[in-house]
Design a protein around this motif. Sequence first.
Motif, mmCIF file in Angstrom:
data_model
loop_
_atom_site.group_PDB
_atom_site.id
_atom_site.type_symbol
_atom_site.label_atom_id
_atom_site.label_comp_id
_atom_site.label_asym_id
_atom_site.label_seq_id
_atom_site.Cartn_x
_atom_site.Cartn_y
_atom_site.Cartn_z
ATOM 1 N N PHE A 211 0.783 -1.228 -0.111
ATOM 2 C CA PHE A 211 -0.074 -0.033 0.112
ATOM 3 C C PHE A 211 0.890 1.355 0.040
ATOM 4 N N ILE A 212 0.622 2.228 -0.838
ATOM 5 C CA ILE A 212 1.266 3.520 -0.750
ATOM 6 C C ILE A 212 0.235 4.498 -0.738
ATOM 7 N N SER A 216 -4.240 12.178 3.590
ATOM 8 C CA SER A 216 -5.660 11.525 4.134
ATOM 9 C C SER A 216 -6.192 10.445 2.956
ATOM 10 N N GLY A 217 -5.306 10.113 2.121
ATOM 11 C CA GLY A 217 -5.384 9.078 1.245
ATOM 12 C C GLY A 217 -5.145 7.705 1.975
ATOM 13 N N LEU A 218 -4.644 7.877 3.185
ATOM 14 C CA LEU A 218 -4.620 6.709 4.215
ATOM 15 C C LEU A 218 -5.936 6.052 4.485
ATOM 16 N N SER A 219 -7.163 6.656 4.200
ATOM 17 C CA SER A 219 -8.366 6.085 4.693
ATOM 18 C C SER A 219 -8.750 4.720 4.068
ATOM 19 N N SER A 220 -8.643 4.645 2.918
ATOM 20 C CA SER A 220 -9.011 3.412 2.159
ATOM 21 C C SER A 220 -8.119 2.225 2.415
ATOM 22 N N PRO A 221 -6.412 2.331 2.409
ATOM 23 C CA PRO A 221 -5.418 1.696 2.923
ATOM 24 C C PRO A 221 -5.854 1.163 4.446
ATOM 25 N N LEU A 239 2.871 -0.987 4.425
ATOM 26 C CA LEU A 239 2.178 0.082 3.914
ATOM 27 C C LEU A 239 3.217 1.212 4.084
ATOM 28 N N PHE A 240 3.228 2.255 3.215
ATOM 29 C CA PHE A 240 4.046 3.227 3.103
ATOM 30 C C PHE A 240 3.153 4.322 3.321
ATOM 31 N N ALA A 304 -0.264 -3.984 -5.540
ATOM 32 C CA ALA A 304 0.026 -2.791 -5.199
ATOM 33 C C ALA A 304 -1.249 -1.839 -5.251
ATOM 34 N N TYR A 305 -1.534 -1.054 -4.290
ATOM 35 C CA TYR A 305 -2.769 -0.180 -3.999
ATOM 36 C C TYR A 305 -2.381 0.831 -3.915
#
Length: 354
Positions: A211-212, A216-221, A239-240, A304-305
């Motif tokens: 996960f990269i 706030s793109g952390l939401s989905s991961p 997770l990065f 990769a997501y």
Amino acid sequence: MSYELTIEPLGQVIEVEEEQTLLDAALRAGIWLPHACGHGLCGTCKVQVSEGEVDLGEASPFALMDMERSEGKALACCAVPQSDLIIEVDIDEDPDAKVIPLRDFEATVESIVELTPTIRGIFLRVDNAEIAFQAGQYINLYVPGVAEPRAFSIASAPSQSNLIELNVRKVPGGAVTTWLHEALETGQKLTFSGPLGRFFTRHSDPNPVIFIAGGSGLSSPKSMILELLEAGDPRPITLFHGARNRDELYYVELFEQLAREHAQFRYLPVLSDEPDNSNWAGERGFAHEAAERTYADGFHNHKAYLCGPPPMIEASIRSLIRGRLFERDIHMEKFISAADAANQATRSPLFRNI
């Protein structure tokens, strides 16, 4: 009054109300059609009308050109029926996609958490219902005084089916995010529709997961990682999370705890603008650069997501492709704004179809 819509090549037949868009009718019937912006700007939801008549609505002339209109093409997010219809859609089957009809919900703001100086965690308790969704999907949130809803990824795990977490970054000049940061209070009622999107974990793929995320793109991961770990998935997960500085990092304690509890999970926060004289001992630079350093031998045989600002996504795609990861193994979520459409940034130029 309603009309009959036949969707080929699926052979599905559904009812569409007189003023209802083709996309809304399909999603509420549990039929996924390709789409992105939802406002006639990007052209992702383009369909061929082979029989019947439609009102094309407010489709952008850039997304639906005059020649395409004369050929019978339409944008499903704008087009409304004027007769019974048959449309042809280019749909890719995915064994991991679940059929979850789009629904409307009312929720109460249960709590608000200041995650960073610019990001709020908003927790919505769904009233008298539960929402089914796949980790990685998003909702369309309606706010008072704004006609069009705004899309926000779900940060909570699907196991919390009546409590939805949103991570909302305050966008300078953004009417909706400003209201959510400055006016929203606990106890208020909000409405939303969901779930939406084709950003979800491919559980049938056995390869390790990367996960990269940026900001706030952390939401989905976050939602996807929680789902994987709750299910006892044995695949290695990395997770990065990129942020400018330590003040903009959030959920550090949560991910550090998950890494301690689950040997297959690795958490690597990355800071791009942390002062050189600080005591930060973690990764510096950008998230995709940290991924390149961590996977010096390449990214082949991984999934990769990507979720975050468009520049981060573009840079990450380039890094992954250079590291021998193919398009089929790279998944991302990108919301399309009017500004994006004006700049023709509706999809990655590196990909044929996202």
